[in-house]
Design a protein around this motif. Structure first.
Motif, mmCIF file in Angstrom:
data_model
loop_
_atom_site.group_PDB
_atom_site.id
_atom_site.type_symbol
_atom_site.label_atom_id
_atom_site.label_comp_id
_atom_site.label_asym_id
_atom_site.label_seq_id
_atom_site.Cartn_x
_atom_site.Cartn_y
_atom_site.Cartn_z
ATOM 1 N N ASN A 73 -37.375 59.153 -1.160
ATOM 2 C CA ASN A 73 -37.283 57.791 -1.628
ATOM 3 C C ASN A 73 -38.649 57.130 -1.899
ATOM 4 O O ASN A 73 -39.781 57.922 -1.481
ATOM 5 N N SER A 79 -35.959 61.331 6.215
ATOM 6 C CA SER A 79 -34.557 60.964 6.732
ATOM 7 C C SER A 79 -34.655 61.425 8.187
ATOM 8 O O SER A 79 -35.622 62.361 8.808
ATOM 9 N N GLU A 83 -29.540 63.550 9.822
ATOM 10 C CA GLU A 83 -28.897 63.474 8.721
ATOM 11 C C GLU A 83 -28.594 64.497 8.105
ATOM 12 O O GLU A 83 -29.022 65.768 8.030
ATOM 13 N N SER A 85 -29.419 65.933 4.709
ATOM 14 C CA SER A 85 -30.165 65.994 3.571
ATOM 15 C C SER A 85 -31.315 67.056 3.663
ATOM 16 O O SER A 85 -31.833 67.574 4.713
ATOM 17 N N GLY A 156 -27.751 50.968 -1.076
ATOM 18 C CA GLY A 156 -28.357 52.057 -0.886
ATOM 19 C C GLY A 156 -29.162 52.877 -1.741
ATOM 20 O O GLY A 156 -29.967 51.964 -2.532
ATOM 21 N N TYR A 157 -29.194 54.084 -2.196
ATOM 22 C CA TYR A 157 -30.340 54.705 -2.789
ATOM 23 C C TYR A 157 -29.564 55.372 -4.138
ATOM 24 O O TYR A 157 -28.514 55.664 -4.117
ATOM 25 N N ARG A 158 -30.307 55.237 -5.269
ATOM 26 C CA ARG A 158 -29.838 55.941 -6.300
ATOM 27 C C ARG A 158 -30.741 56.749 -7.041
ATOM 28 O O ARG A 158 -32.116 56.378 -6.807
ATOM 29 N N GLN A 159 -30.467 57.632 -7.742
ATOM 30 C CA GLN A 159 -31.480 58.754 -8.483
ATOM 31 C C GLN A 159 -32.200 57.935 -9.599
ATOM 32 O O GLN A 159 -31.701 56.943 -10.082
ATOM 33 N N GLY A 194 -27.949 64.478 -4.284
ATOM 34 C CA GLY A 194 -27.091 64.399 -3.208
ATOM 35 C C GLY A 194 -26.892 62.735 -2.938
ATOM 36 O O GLY A 194 -26.048 62.454 -3.381
ATOM 37 N N GLN A 195 -27.615 62.158 -1.969
ATOM 38 C CA GLN A 195 -27.536 60.949 -1.277
ATOM 39 C C GLN A 195 -27.730 60.207 -2.590
ATOM 40 O O GLN A 195 -27.527 58.849 -2.397
ATOM 41 N N GLY A 196 -28.724 60.402 -3.462
ATOM 42 C CA GLY A 196 -29.080 59.584 -4.610
ATOM 43 C C GLY A 196 -27.920 59.496 -5.806
ATOM 44 O O GLY A 196 -28.100 58.511 -6.475
ATOM 45 N N GLY A 197 -26.848 60.291 -5.428
ATOM 46 C CA GLY A 197 -25.412 60.093 -6.533
ATOM 47 C C GLY A 197 -25.922 60.605 -7.782
ATOM 48 O O GLY A 197 -24.923 60.279 -8.663
#
Length: 464
Positions: A73, A79, A83, A85, A156-159, A194-197
């Protein structure tokens, strides 16, 4: 009545069969792939010839790349290890752990923290290089932390919008690393997918395009192979489609590149893991004061000045940097003295030469370098050409970060160097009188950094 009941039962049965026949299918989740399969593609229009590969499965079973990319991030905070990731895996596998699996030295996360300093958040797409920690056992020499996702309060997080620039920044940073042995192979997860969607297909297409564009524009790059990690069947389909869309040509097993090197060998450059043999060595680490607070240009300048400074320092001590075991940290370096070196002579000359050469370098630059130096004795292992491991590496990292050493350099703003030696080195080398630097000039301090707790001895050069 019986007839009506029979008709009702038949109708219900028919309706049930019909519903099962026409019901909408449940969406199938991604299927995790078996590990270790590598597909290679040739970049036909790039000279000199490069390869792009797809590696399937679990990151922890990958042994084909000398540098792993960590999708991070913009706060550059790794992380938590529990988690699911890539960041968590890299953090945990790169850390030193006890027999119960508990982390005893958070090696990669700590170095990233030092490198970033107060600059959070970093711009999207930023790439920061650290050492591999215990990932060296996978054949990894460096980790590139790429700011591929952005966080939003409550969201949250996004790409990031242009994830392709992450690949460009990483490759540029790798080629800028000062190392006698250049990095040849790089592993990219699907950054931010992944978590960035992010969409895997869009992400793979952006990464492949950026890699091809970089090699086209940078023919002098030392990198010969870039791999994409496909953890699931959806990732694999996305990577294959991206390679096809970029008109990359699959390499057949045994096929030779134009350089005469078998294509399969490009994918399998890392040696199999073997337990590193350890020897008792004296090592020292230097760390630049305030490195993270400098501008990008300032940090890049120091990354060229420090190797030159250490080459001159070692030459004054009768050694050649190319012949001495060493490891770069971006904001400093570690040097491990040869096992047959006379520490009473070489340590004195190295410390005195560092002070002298540092003053000389600072006279020629407006940006003044100040150094913390730690010296200790411990076991050191070396896994081929991939990196250094063992208690010596961990203890040096703890000592150079010790509060008494930091305070000493802060309390003496006119001094450019402060040195902390372990009690082992002081007792064996300094106190007996064989050390030319007078023992009376050393001051005993107590060092407590995380799990490290020991007595040490502090030395600051006299003015003039």
């Amino acid at each position: 009545m019986a007839t009506a009941l029979t008709i009702t039962i038949v109708c219900l049965a028919a309706a049930t069969v019909l519903w099962w026949t026409i019901r909408p299918a449940r969406p199938r989740g991604p299927r995790v792939l078996d590990s270790g399969e590598i597909s290679l593609y040739r970049m036909r229009h790039v000279r000199p010839e490069r390869h792009l590969g797809i590696v399937t499965g679990d990151l922890r079973r990958v042994h084909c790349a000398q540098l792993w990319v960590n999708p991070e991030n913009t706060a550059m905070r790794m992380s938590r290890v529990d988690e699911l990731s890539v960041s968590a895996i890299i953090r945990y596998e790169g850390a030193c752990r006890d027999t119960a699996g508990r982390i005893t030295a958070d090696v990669i996360a700590d170095e990233l923290e030092r490198r970033v300093g107060p600059r959070r958040p970093v711009p999207a797409g930023t790439a920061i290089i650290t050492g591999p920690g215990d990932l060296a056992r996978f054949g990894v020499r460096y980790v590139a932390h790429s700011a591929a996702v952005q966080g939003e309060p409550g969201g949250g997080y996004r790409q990031i919008r242009d994830v392709g620039r992450c690949a460009t920044a990483v490759l540029t940073a790798i080629d800028g690393v000062t190392d006698p042995t250049p990095v040849r192979s790089v592993l990219f997860p699907l950054l931010g997918a992944g978590q960035g969607g992010g969409d895997p297909a869009d992400t793979a297409r952006a990464l492949v395009g950026a890699v091809v564009d970089y090699f086209t524009a940078t023919p002098a790059s030392a990198i010969t192979a870039v791999y994409l990690l496909a953890y699931t069947d959806i990732d694999l389909a996305a990577c294959r489609k991206a390679c096809d869309r970029a008109a990359l040509r699959p390499s057949s097993p045994g096929e030779e590149s134009r350089s005469g090197e078998p294509a399969r060998e490009v994918a399998m450059t890392a040696p199999p893991f073997r337990q590193a043999r350890k020897t008792l060595r004296i090592g020292l680490t230097v760390d630049v004061v305030g490195f993270g607070g400098r501008s990008t240009t300032g940090r890049e300048s120091l990354e060229h000045r420090i190797p030159a400074l250490l080459r001159r320092t070692l030459a004054d001590a009768g050694a050649d940097l190319g012949q001495v075991d060493h490891q770069w940290h971006g904001d400093g370096a570690s040097i491990y003295l040869p096992g047959d070196a006379d520490p009473s002579r070489m340590l004195t000359e190295l410390i005195e030469a560092t002070a002298r050469r540092l003053a000389e370098d600072n006279r020629h630059h407006e940006d003044r370098i100040r150094l913390r130096m730690a010296v200790t004795l411990g076991l050191l292992g070396h896994s081929g050409t991939t990196g250094y491991t063992g208690p010596l590496v961990v203890d040096l990292a703890r000592m150079v970060d010790a509060p008494p050493l930091r305070q000493a350099i802060a309390d003496e703003p006119d001094r450019d160097l402060a040195v902390l030696t372990s009690d082992h080195v002081y007792s064996a080398v300094v106190r007996p009188g064989g050390f030319e630097l007078a023992a009376a000039r050393f001051r005993r301090v107590e060092v407590v950094v995380k799990e490290f707790a020991a007595s040490a001895w502090l030395w600051v050069p006299e003015q003039g």
